[in-house]
Enzyme design. Sequence first.
Site, PDB file in Angstrom:
ATOM      1  N   GLU A 152       0.130  -1.860  13.322  1.00 56.43           N
ATOM      2  CA  GLU A 152       0.216  -1.302  11.967  1.00 56.43           C
ATOM      3  C   GLU A 152       0.803  -2.334  11.002  1.00 56.43           C
ATOM      4  O   GLU A 152       0.360  -2.462   9.858  1.00 56.43           O
ATOM      5  CB  GLU A 152       1.084  -0.043  11.986  1.00 56.43           C
ATOM      6  CG  GLU A 152       0.414   1.107  12.731  1.00 56.43           C
ATOM      7  CD  GLU A 152       1.348   2.284  13.010  1.00 56.43           C
ATOM      8  OE1 GLU A 152       1.047   3.041  13.930  1.00 56.43           O
ATOM      9  OE2 GLU A 152       2.367   2.416  12.314  1.00 56.43           O
ATOM     10  N   LEU A 187      -0.032 -16.760 -15.302  1.00 54.00           N
ATOM     11  CA  LEU A 187      -1.077 -17.650 -15.817  1.00 54.00           C
ATOM     12  C   LEU A 187      -2.140 -16.884 -16.613  1.00 54.00           C
ATOM     13  O   LEU A 187      -2.842 -17.472 -17.435  1.00 54.00           O
ATOM     14  CB  LEU A 187      -1.721 -18.438 -14.666  1.00 54.00           C
ATOM     15  CG  LEU A 187      -0.799 -19.521 -14.080  1.00 54.00           C
ATOM     16  CD1 LEU A 187      -1.377 -20.100 -12.791  1.00 54.00           C
ATOM     17  CD2 LEU A 187      -0.550 -20.643 -15.089  1.00 54.00           C
TER      18      LEU A 187
END
Length: 384
Positions: A249, A344
Amino acid sequence: MPYVSPWIDEELAILQDHVARFVQRELAPHRERWEEQGYVDREAWLKAGQVGLLCASIPEEYGGGGGHRGHEAIIMQEIGRAGLWGGFGAGTSVSSCIVAHYILAYGTEAQKQRWLPKMAAGEIIGAIGMSEPGAGSDLQGVSTSAKKVEGGYRISGQKTWISNGQCADLIVAVVKTDPTAGAKGVSLIAVEPAGAEGFRRGRRLSKLGMHAQDTSELFFDEVFVPEENLLGGEEGRGFAQLMHQLAWERLQIAINATVAMEAAVALTVDYVRQRRLFGKLLADFQNTQFKLAECKTLATVSRRFVDRLMVELLADDVDPETAAMAKLWTTETQGKVIDECVQLFGGYGYVSEYPIARLYADARATRIFGGASEVMKLIISRAL
Ligand SMILES: Cc1cc2nc3c(=O)[nH]c(=O)nc-3n(C[C@H](O)[C@H](O)[C@H](O)COP(=O)(O)OP(=O)(O)OC[C@H]3O[C@@H](n4cnc5c(N)ncnc54)[C@H](O)[C@@H]3O)c2cc1C
């Protein structure tokens, strides 16, 4: 030469192509609507079942794909690459790659025959009910109780943050069969909510990200469950059963975090190559190049790490500490990388219609669920 994950052989490469085409054709067009409504249509589960995207590693005799965890990983990766992890991806992973494995490992033969083929077909959606308002990281603190009565148990308590909570047809609930016995008093009991008196679904929680993923509260008021639904047939084994499944998991979360980072870097590289400011491209600033070089490096280290663990997993197994390291490293790195990428993008990075903003919001949960980063550190430090 482009890097190819060493665990992806020719058969998995064909599957990858098949999944990518299915996702683009059948799932991606619905993403926005699913995010608005807060859940994925049942029809999408049924279609995914028809083409073999659910329960890929469950044996064919139980209606599954008869594959291994590499097949599951390929399916997850392609769903994530298409930006659908925060809805369809997380929901199907919980049902097919977690709940189905509990049933396969601990269910009776009759339960496997009854539930697994329908899970593989998308007709039964699975959920795992561990967390409660008062017990998340500290699972020993669960207070949902299962009292022994004639022929079964009566379950009372509350669960929260349950993925697939509104649509689940089968819930593996973590309960206390003996509240005085600590971890040894914890058991897993499979609950079928249809027609179960005393079972109620609460709110679908409004989240920061993962908007198409149904995450809900569940209430149990003396809900009767037949005794054969006690997974493993013996009380008090729930903790050990949970621990046994946790490595895969956690590796699933690490794989998804890595795919998200790779997607973020790719989106940002494309963006900076067309955004102009101060008379030049954003890509031409050395700051941009250095930031993206760092992001690419972090994403690559994550990729090589999870690939190495996939090779180990497919050959044998991954130990819990290394799986915890993978979850810790990749999810913490995911947060850093995607944050730099958003920067950015400037203001566009903060607008939900831009995929980078959704990656940012979805990423925040991965350091919390499946065991918070601090819990991963606890596991790692115990083994030092
Ligand atoms: C989108 C989403 C989906 C989820 N899906 C499911 C699901 O399907 N099934 C399910 O059962 N649960 C699910 N959860 C719940 C999730 O597993 C829990 O939120 C998680 O385990 C943390 O528990 P908590 O929220 O109660 O935080 P707490 O346990 O209260 O922890 C709060 C914080 O305390 C710190 N902390 C915790 N333990 C330690 C420690 N030992 N040492 C130092 N600091 C520590 C960490 O910073 C942690 O984030 C989901 C959660 C989210 C957000």
